[in-house]
Write a protein that holds these residues in place. Sequence first.
Motif, PDB file in Angstrom:
ATOM      1  N   VAL A 168       0.833  -1.209   0.000  1.00  0.00           N
ATOM      2  CA  VAL A 168       0.000   0.000   0.000  1.00  0.00           C
ATOM      3  C   VAL A 168       0.866   1.257   0.000  1.00  0.00           C
ATOM      4  O   VAL A 168       0.663   2.165  -0.805  1.00  0.00           O
ATOM      5  CB  VAL A 168      -0.951   0.011   1.215  1.00  0.00           C
ATOM      6  CG1 VAL A 168      -1.752   1.307   1.253  1.00  0.00           C
ATOM      7  CG2 VAL A 168      -1.883  -1.189   1.168  1.00  0.00           C
TER       8      VAL A 168
ATOM      9  N   GLU B   7      -7.524  -3.600   0.081  1.00  0.00           N
ATOM     10  CA  GLU B   7      -6.380  -3.477  -0.831  1.00  0.00           C
ATOM     11  C   GLU B   7      -6.800  -3.750  -2.274  1.00  0.00           C
ATOM     12  O   GLU B   7      -6.240  -3.160  -3.214  1.00  0.00           O
ATOM     13  CB  GLU B   7      -5.282  -4.457  -0.427  1.00  0.00           C
ATOM     14  CG  GLU B   7      -4.486  -4.044   0.799  1.00  0.00           C
ATOM     15  CD  GLU B   7      -3.361  -5.018   1.087  1.00  0.00           C
ATOM     16  OE1 GLU B   7      -2.885  -5.656   0.129  1.00  0.00           O
ATOM     17  OE2 GLU B   7      -2.966  -5.156   2.255  1.00  0.00           O
TER      18      GLU B   7
ATOM     19  N   ALA C 142      -7.397   1.299   0.796  1.00  0.00           N
ATOM     20  CA  ALA C 142      -6.726   0.599   1.890  1.00  0.00           C
ATOM     21  C   ALA C 142      -6.299   1.570   2.987  1.00  0.00           C
ATOM     22  O   ALA C 142      -6.434   1.289   4.180  1.00  0.00           O
ATOM     23  CB  ALA C 142      -5.513  -0.158   1.350  1.00  0.00           C
TER      24      ALA C 142
END
Length: 465
Positions: A53, A188, A195
């Motif tokens: 992320v 995600e 996320a």
Amino acid sequence: MSEASATAAPQAGPGTLERLPRTTVFAYGLPGIGAGYMYLLIGLYVMKFSTDVLLISPLVMGLIFSASRIWDAVSDPLVGYLSDRTRSRFGRRRTWMAASVVPIAGVFLMIFAPPTGLEGTGLVIWMAVAIIGWYSVMTAFFVPHLSLGAELSTNYHERSRLFGYRHGFYTAGSILCLVTMQLLIGAEAEGPAAARERALELSLPAAVLMGAMILFAVVRLRERPEFQGRVTDNPLRAFADVWRNEHARLLIIVTLIENIGSAAIGVLTLYVAQYVVGAPAMAPLVILAYMIPSATSVPLWLPLSRRLGKVRLWMFSMLLTGFSFGGMFALAFIDPDYRLPLMFILAVFAGLAAGCGGTIGPSVQGDVIDYDEHRTGERKEGSYFAAWNFVYKSAFGIMLALTGFVLDLSGFVPNQEQTMTTQVWMVGLYGMFPLICYTIGAALFSRFKLDEAAYREIRKGLDGG
């Protein structure tokens, strides 16, 4: 209620107190929910969150986590000794616990909510400060909290009840963490922005609730004022006393051997589920199959410890853990259709053993601390639990390095079907290695002599009986 009465010990003598009030057991165990939740979430998910992320290099994140372990070598003993030395009308341990509330919430939010415009070196520095800072402030809560448990009761079996329910709360928090992980992994799939948003939504209430649980414990629990000021002015002598205590020295050696074995389990569960069993999506359920009996079996171990003795029962849990994971070695050799069911069954037995160890282990450690008081006249629970906590973390660091070396040596290739050689190395580390470690640990622990009869003699001396 005056502050003097708020910190007063129960009126019954410490060696004769038969049962702590349910409110005390509840208040002591409650922060374990937040601790279990946070420790597992950061241990299992932050690496993935950072690489997938935040797009930080895995090598950089590995260095950050390694740095946090190096800092633990300083922070654990420092907090343990300083909490022993603390003099306050609020108590030695509760002062530290209360002071940790805001820092814990702050750095936990830092980890999961870095500024959206931050990237590159700035983002790396932010995460390094957040992660190292989080482990530091959690030590400031965790070591005093464990130490307080050894003070709340000096009754041989009541300690097991207190630490047993703390273990149950801690495991319940870990189970809640698995739900959060699934939500974060699902977010995600929607992209990094989703996320990040989900991480903030979930981390904010967790930080607030953790703070509330710690404060509830601080308000409700009482400390023994007569324990304050009973520790040497020399920190080196305090830790030398820990090593000179023959019972503590044996426990340190056993704890190191055991936790090297158990660290392999934590590191490799996701690898074995994906590359040996072929069911990566089932890994959270396997972990859940381990955690549920770990938490719910606590009431089973308490009466058994009275009947069989804490020392024998803890030795049994070591062997049960070893043989439960030793059976995992068969995963690479049996029919693929039976691998997942076998993994679930063995996880349940390992969870039962973990419930026993989590209940009995800290209770025995508390007995060892009373033996130190008998020898030295001092009360230094913080120094003792800091030593055991440091050994646990060191074992995990050793195993992380060993696992990486073994996987590389075995020819492991990420996201590919693994060779039989690689699978055997995996289940060897995951199954046979813990079996060997726990068997050695149990054999060494069989020399432990501080049983209930010996403890009663110590309490007679301490209580003037």
